[in-house]
Design a protein around this motif. Structure first.
Motif, PDB file in Angstrom:
ATOM      1  N   ILE A   7     -54.617  45.774 -36.020  1.00 35.24           N
ATOM      2  CA  ILE A   7     -56.153  45.603 -35.495  1.00 35.24           C
ATOM      3  C   ILE A   7     -57.169  45.958 -36.948  1.00 35.24           C
ATOM      4  N   ARG A   8     -57.327  47.024 -38.183  1.00 36.37           N
ATOM      5  CA  ARG A   8     -58.173  45.885 -39.441  1.00 36.37           C
ATOM      6  C   ARG A   8     -57.701  44.694 -39.855  1.00 36.37           C
ATOM      7  N   LYS A   9     -56.905  44.926 -39.781  1.00 32.33           N
ATOM      8  CA  LYS A   9     -55.992  42.944 -40.550  1.00 32.33           C
ATOM      9  C   LYS A   9     -56.562  42.312 -39.577  1.00 32.33           C
ATOM     10  N   GLU A  10     -56.129  42.116 -38.895  1.00 38.71           N
ATOM     11  CA  GLU A  10     -56.371  40.732 -37.302  1.00 38.71           C
ATOM     12  C   GLU A  10     -58.447  40.801 -37.093  1.00 38.71           C
ATOM     13  N   ASP A  11     -58.676  41.964 -37.062  1.00 42.81           N
ATOM     14  CA  ASP A  11     -60.489  41.937 -36.997  1.00 42.81           C
ATOM     15  C   ASP A  11     -60.299  41.575 -35.416  1.00 42.81           C
ATOM     16  N   PRO A  12     -60.152  41.503 -34.702  1.00 45.79           N
ATOM     17  CA  PRO A  12     -60.535  41.033 -33.174  1.00 45.79           C
ATOM     18  C   PRO A  12     -61.873  41.579 -32.722  1.00 45.79           C
ATOM     19  N   ASP A  13     -62.880  40.397 -32.672  1.00 43.30           N
ATOM     20  CA  ASP A  13     -63.805  40.843 -31.377  1.00 43.30           C
ATOM     21  C   ASP A  13     -63.417  41.695 -30.581  1.00 43.30           C
ATOM     22  N   ILE A  14     -62.899  41.011 -29.988  1.00 47.95           N
ATOM     23  CA  ILE A  14     -63.289  41.646 -28.254  1.00 47.95           C
ATOM     24  C   ILE A  14     -61.533  42.717 -28.373  1.00 47.95           C
ATOM     25  N   ILE A  15     -61.749  43.424 -28.050  1.00 42.56           N
ATOM     26  CA  ILE A  15     -60.259  44.421 -27.709  1.00 42.56           C
ATOM     27  C   ILE A  15     -60.135  44.721 -25.645  1.00 42.56           C
ATOM     28  N   VAL A  16     -58.909  43.698 -25.281  1.00 40.66           N
ATOM     29  CA  VAL A  16     -58.911  43.871 -23.982  1.00 40.66           C
ATOM     30  C   VAL A  16     -57.021  44.699 -23.180  1.00 40.66           C
ATOM     31  N   GLY A  17     -57.533  45.753 -22.957  1.00 35.86           N
ATOM     32  CA  GLY A  17     -55.990  46.079 -22.174  1.00 35.86           C
ATOM     33  C   GLY A  17     -56.353  46.550 -20.211  1.00 35.86           C
ATOM     34  N   TYR A  18     -55.392  46.996 -20.036  1.00 42.20           N
ATOM     35  CA  TYR A  18     -55.581  47.657 -18.414  1.00 42.20           C
ATOM     36  C   TYR A  18     -55.212  48.502 -18.491  1.00 42.20           C
ATOM     37  N   ASN A  19     -56.710  48.823 -17.703  1.00 38.73           N
ATOM     38  CA  ASN A  19     -56.374  50.428 -17.877  1.00 38.73           C
ATOM     39  C   ASN A  19     -56.659  51.192 -18.835  1.00 38.73           C
ATOM     40  N   GLN A  20     -56.707  50.744 -20.070  1.00 38.17           N
ATOM     41  CA  GLN A  20     -57.071  51.095 -21.096  1.00 38.17           C
ATOM     42  C   GLN A  20     -58.139  52.324 -21.718  1.00 38.17           C
ATOM     43  N   ASN A  21     -58.997  52.793 -20.764  1.00 35.01           N
ATOM     44  CA  ASN A  21     -59.762  53.375 -20.631  1.00 35.01           C
ATOM     45  C   ASN A  21     -59.953  54.747 -20.400  1.00 35.01           C
ATOM     46  N   ARG A  22     -58.801  54.377 -19.622  1.00 33.96           N
ATOM     47  CA  ARG A  22     -58.008  55.970 -18.156  1.00 33.96           C
ATOM     48  C   ARG A  22     -56.954  56.195 -19.957  1.00 33.96           C
ATOM     49  N   PHE A  23     -55.994  56.041 -19.873  1.00 34.00           N
ATOM     50  CA  PHE A  23     -54.926  56.097 -20.460  1.00 34.00           C
ATOM     51  C   PHE A  23     -54.074  56.067 -21.582  1.00 34.00           C
ATOM     52  N   ASP A  24     -54.261  54.362 -22.172  1.00 34.29           N
ATOM     53  CA  ASP A  24     -54.304  54.461 -23.218  1.00 34.29           C
ATOM     54  C   ASP A  24     -54.607  54.871 -24.465  1.00 34.29           C
ATOM     55  N   TRP A  25     -56.087  54.524 -24.812  1.00 34.84           N
ATOM     56  CA  TRP A  25     -57.323  55.017 -25.737  1.00 34.84           C
ATOM     57  C   TRP A  25     -56.847  56.432 -25.512  1.00 34.84           C
ATOM     58  N   PRO A  26     -56.904  56.978 -24.605  1.00 38.40           N
ATOM     59  CA  PRO A  26     -56.096  58.644 -24.851  1.00 38.40           C
ATOM     60  C   PRO A  26     -55.405  59.099 -25.136  1.00 38.40           C
ATOM     61  N   TYR A  27     -54.659  58.282 -24.131  1.00 34.19           N
ATOM     62  CA  TYR A  27     -53.108  58.786 -24.686  1.00 34.19           C
ATOM     63  C   TYR A  27     -52.663  58.426 -26.935  1.00 34.19           C
ATOM     64  N   ILE A  28     -53.367  57.196 -27.093  1.00 37.58           N
ATOM     65  CA  ILE A  28     -53.693  57.248 -28.177  1.00 37.58           C
ATOM     66  C   ILE A  28     -54.279  57.961 -29.130  1.00 37.58           C
ATOM     67  N   ILE A  29     -55.490  58.580 -29.026  1.00 38.78           N
ATOM     68  CA  ILE A  29     -55.860  59.464 -29.900  1.00 38.78           C
ATOM     69  C   ILE A  29     -55.273  60.865 -29.733  1.00 38.78           C
ATOM     70  N   GLU A  30     -54.435  61.830 -28.201  1.00 36.59           N
ATOM     71  CA  GLU A  30     -54.098  62.544 -28.775  1.00 36.59           C
ATOM     72  C   GLU A  30     -53.344  62.462 -29.454  1.00 36.59           C
ATOM     73  N   ARG A  31     -51.984  60.754 -29.707  1.00 33.22           N
ATOM     74  CA  ARG A  31     -50.975  60.877 -30.857  1.00 33.22           C
ATOM     75  C   ARG A  31     -51.328  61.143 -32.107  1.00 33.22           C
ATOM     76  N   SER A  32     -52.596  60.538 -31.781  1.00 35.92           N
ATOM     77  CA  SER A  32     -53.071  60.041 -33.411  1.00 35.92           C
ATOM     78  C   SER A  32     -53.888  61.811 -34.288  1.00 35.92           C
ATOM     79  N   LYS A  33     -53.731  62.602 -32.718  1.00 36.63           N
ATOM     80  CA  LYS A  33     -54.319  63.348 -33.873  1.00 36.63           C
ATOM     81  C   LYS A  33     -53.165  64.481 -33.956  1.00 36.63           C
ATOM     82  N   VAL A  34     -51.306  64.716 -33.006  1.00 37.73           N
ATOM     83  CA  VAL A  34     -51.079  65.222 -33.227  1.00 37.73           C
ATOM     84  C   VAL A  34     -50.779  64.796 -35.577  1.00 37.73           C
TER      85      VAL A  34
END
Length: 799
Positions: free
Chosen positions: A237-264
């Motif tokens: 993400i930092r290398k490609e530097d996107p202006d817009i990041i899209v997902g499907y249901n990422q606010n309810r699943f993908d991001w919370p899951y990625i955040i929790e895995r990062s905390k681990v």
């Protein structure tokens, strides 16, 4: 050195540096460089509404005594403003730290002589856009000075604003998405217990696709260790530097899951354009990423009423992005098995690739509309898609209020107050041919404009007014001496949309210019049509129950007058609903009706569609019609409800089509028999038998055990996480007991377990009879089949 910068505003935030707020505007310049604009001069403020006879100097002294050292009150200014359309005695209070506004709001509200503290609930960065009249996704010009990047922002250039920010009128019709870098992503997680647990279950795949690259990227875990995968994701993400990041249901699943895995792993999820910034929950439930727009495409799909089950594959199939039969489909609860089986892992990877290809395809469908919503409402695109239509409209209303020196009411939660809604006539039962549907153009907004409706023109007891508009039935009165705030906004919307649609005619349909303008007019329409509902929304700043009640009263009166005139000229009326009337397609009489409505009632109405054949039951809001292009409209039957199986909906839809196209119920009876036979033989795919229901409360709160609650309890015992809002898919199996006790989660059973009699007696036949019973067909006819009437036996005088 000062220079003139053209830039597109993508997002806005603020930082506190040395106890000073700094506005940070994220954007790109005309060379597509990433830029950050800084404004150090803006300060937070709010207003104090005073009693009419209060001693202003005394109140000022009391306010100044409340000043705190950390964020002192640096200004107390008397200002001339209106509140709900009336002149008001107001003080403007300015401080330093945005967060301190809340503290001052509470203490100042208790001072004698203070009626109300207003506009203290507006976010600081949003306040800046209101004051400067800035809209995300638009292009602007401003004088700036280049400054050093002292704070490690990940942009190409940093500038300090040195003049007013003006709209760049040369770029009004430039595609706001042109050359923006879009990244789609989708994660797959290991789920041996079916419901994954981010504290222990790793992310095994992240599929990524950029809009400027042909090939997708797959990041994969090393076995069950996803630590390196997370590092690679951040680096990409930092290398490609996107202006817009899209997902499907990422606010309810993908991001919370990625955040929790990062905390681990104690990994910093540092992916924003501001150093050390991770995705954070923000307003409207979305995740905010500094300098990037995180857009959840599921929020767009939520507004597609015609799709019941809004899974990624279903929505992509419906919109023609990727057909379901052309992609890899894996039941989600089997993902762990596919990952652990090396022979199946490549299939799982293709499944992930198909997901991310679908996601990017949906972005191409949805983002043009989202960009225009942002341009018109004033909310950044990541927020505008997550916000309800009422919040979108309110964001625009707040801008218009600022321009008109109108104080903004506070947002408070109110109890819902009911009132009589739109008129819906009892339909003319039967089958009718060549029926035209006349539709009022933006009826409720037009009523608001014509009768000058708004909370600021609603007359209070004892108020004087030279010209009054009295609503029929309810008798609320609105002053016509001054334009209502809502009227001025709506006139702007209606004129803007008309000009946009006129401009569309200059371009070929399907051209980039045409498409851009089409998305704009659709966005304007969405906000304009929300205006009536907004006034009756309990959380609205400009809430006005009497206004909403008056609008529907005028609407009922308008439909009634239309129907009476139509009958007076001999035009047959079959049905009326809210802002539409169904009449004989008699061109001369319809033109006479349209001319009368246009000239006498001063409303716009047009022929919206013509049905070759349509049938109504005795019930309101329930009909099916055949259009000239062969399309079938089905309204009010199970085919558009979410609590029946796909098979029941498919059966009903096909029956409607058979009857309307062939004119022969015999064909429908034969079709039902074939379906019943296929079901008995086990030839109907299991996924067509699933019944989807949403849990509206905790499982243990269901007093009566419903099938979906029973199925949910079984899922919970298996380790699935079930909460209010979860969609439960279940089927009914063979065996003794109540229907509820025979409900099973669809992934627990084999097709041979299905209770075919239940689906025949409780799904297929009832859904079919909702239509066929009108023709005298009974359950016995569908099971045995002796009666074979002709459709035209029932046409009667309507032929």
């Amino acid at each position: 050195m000062e220079n003139l910068l053209a830039f597109q505003l993508l997002d806005i935030s603020y930082d506190i540096v040395n106890n000073t707020p700094i506005i940070t505007i994220w954007g790109r310049d005309s060379n597509n460089k990433k830029v950050l604009l800084i404004d150090k001069s803006f300060r937070p403020y709010f207003y104090v509404l005073l009693d009419d006879k209060v001693n202003i100097d005394s109140v000022k002294e009391d306010i100044q005594k409340l000043s705190k050292t950390r964020s002192p009150i640096v200004g107390i200014e008397e200002v001339n403003m209106n509140y709900i359309g009336r002149p008001a005695k107001v003080l403007k209070i300015t401080t330093v730290i945005p967060e301190s506004v809340r503290e001052y709001r509470e203490t100042i509200a208790n001072i004698d002589g203070v009626k109300e503290v207003l506009e203290a609930d507006i976010r600081f960065s949003f306040r800046y856009t209101l004051d400067k009249n800035l809209y995300p996704m638009r292009w602007y010009k401003v004088k700036v000075k280049a400054i050093d990047n002292k704070f490690n922002y990940r942009v190409d250039e940093i500038y300090e604003i040195d003049s007013d920010i003006l709209e760049d009128e040369t770029r009004i019709n430039v595609d706001p998405l042109e050359n923006l870098k879009i990244m789609a992503f989708d994660i797959e997680v290991y789920n041996p217990q079916r419901t994954p647990d981010p504290s222990k279950d790793p992310i095994i795949l992240i599929a990524i696709k950029f809009n400027y690259s042909k090939d997708p990227i797959i990041l994969e875990a090393k076995g069950h260790d996803d630590s390196q995968l997370l590092h690679d994701f951040i680096e990409l993400i930092r290398k490609e530097d996107p202006d817009i990041i899209v997902g499907y249901n990422q606010n309810r699943f993908d991001w919370p899951y990625i955040i929790e895995r990062s905390k681990v792993y104690k990994i910093k999820l540092d992916i924003g354009r501001k150093a050390d910034s991770a995705p954070n929950p923000s307003v409207f439930g979305h995740y905010s990423i500094h300098g990037r727009l995180n857009v959840d495409l599921y929020d767009f799909a939520e507004e597609l009423q015609e799709i019941k089950f809004k899974s990624l594959d279903e929505v992509a199939d419906y919109l023609g992005v990727m057909p379901k039969d052309k992609r890899v489909n894996i039941d989600w609860w089997l993902i762990a098995q596919y990952w652990d089986n090396m022979d199946k892992r490549s299939t799982l990877k293709q499944y992930a690739i198909d997901d991310v290809e679908s996601t990017l395809g949906l972005a191409y469908k949805f983002l043009p509309f989202g960009a225009q919503l942002s341009i018109i409402s004033g909310l950044p695109m990541d927020q505008v898609v997550a916000a309800s239509v009422a919040f979108r409209l309110e964001a625009r209303l707040m801008r218009e209020a600022k321009k008109k020196n109108e104080l903004m009411p506070n947002r408070i939660e109110r109890n819902i107050e009911t009132y009589i809604g739109a008129v819906v006539l009892k339909p003319e039962p039967g089958i009718h041919e060549n029926v035209a549907v006349l539709d009022f153009a933006s009826m409720y907004p037009s009523i608001m404009v014509k009768y000058n409706i708004g909370p600021d023109t609603l007359l209070k007891d004892g108020e004087n007014c030279k010209i009054r508009n009295r609503a029929p039935e309810v008798n609320h009165e609105f002053c016509f001496d001054r334009p209502a705030f809502m009227k001025m906004v709506l006139e702007r919307f209606l004129k803007w949309r008309s000009e946009t649609k006129k401009a569309m005619k200059l371009y070929k349909e399907g051209s980039p210019e045409y498409n851009l303008l089409n998305e704009r007019q659709k966005a304007i329409k969405v906000l304009a049509n929300a205006s009536y509902g907004y006034l009756g929304w309990g959380a609205a700043r400009w809430y006005c129950r009497d206004c909403a009640e008056a609008i529907t009263a005028w609407g009922r009166d308008l439909i009634s007058n239309t129907i009476n005139f139509a009958k007076s000229i001999g035009l047959k009326v079959y049905y009326g609903d809210t802002d539409s009337v169904f009449v004989d397609n008699d061109e001369d009489k319809i033109n006479k009706l349209i001319n009368w409505i246009t000239n006498e009632l001063e409303f716009d109405i047009k022929v919206d569609k013509v049905y070759k054949r349509i049938f109504f039951t005795e019930a309101k809001k329930r009909y099916a019609g055949l259009l000239d292009n062969g399309k079938i409209d089905i309204v009010g039957f199970e085919a558009v409800r979410g609590d029946w199986s796909d098979l029941a909906k498919e059966v009903q839809s096909n029956i409607a089509e058979l009857i309307l196209k062939t004119g022969d119920p015999k064909k429908a009876i034969e079709y039902i028999k074939s379906i019943i036979e296929s079901l008995k033989k086990g030839e109907i795919p299991l996924d067509k038998l699933i019944i989807w229901k949403t849990l509206t409360k905790e499982i243990n709160e269901y007093e009566a055990e419903t099938p979906h609650a029973y199925a949910a309890k079984l899922m919970e015992k298996m380790g699935y996480k079930i909460t209010p809002g979860s969609k439960v898919g279940f089927v009914i199996i063979k065996g003794p007991g109540s229907i509820s006790k025979k409900a099973r989660p669809y992934f627990m059973i084999k097709e041979s377990d299905i209770d075919t009699n239940y689906y025949i007696d409780k799904q297929i036949i009832p859904s079919a009879l909702r239509i066929l019973s009108y023709f005298g067909i009974t359950e016995k006819d569908l099971k045995v089949g002796t009666k074979q009437p002709s459709l035209f036996d029932f046409l009667g005088d309507s032929r």
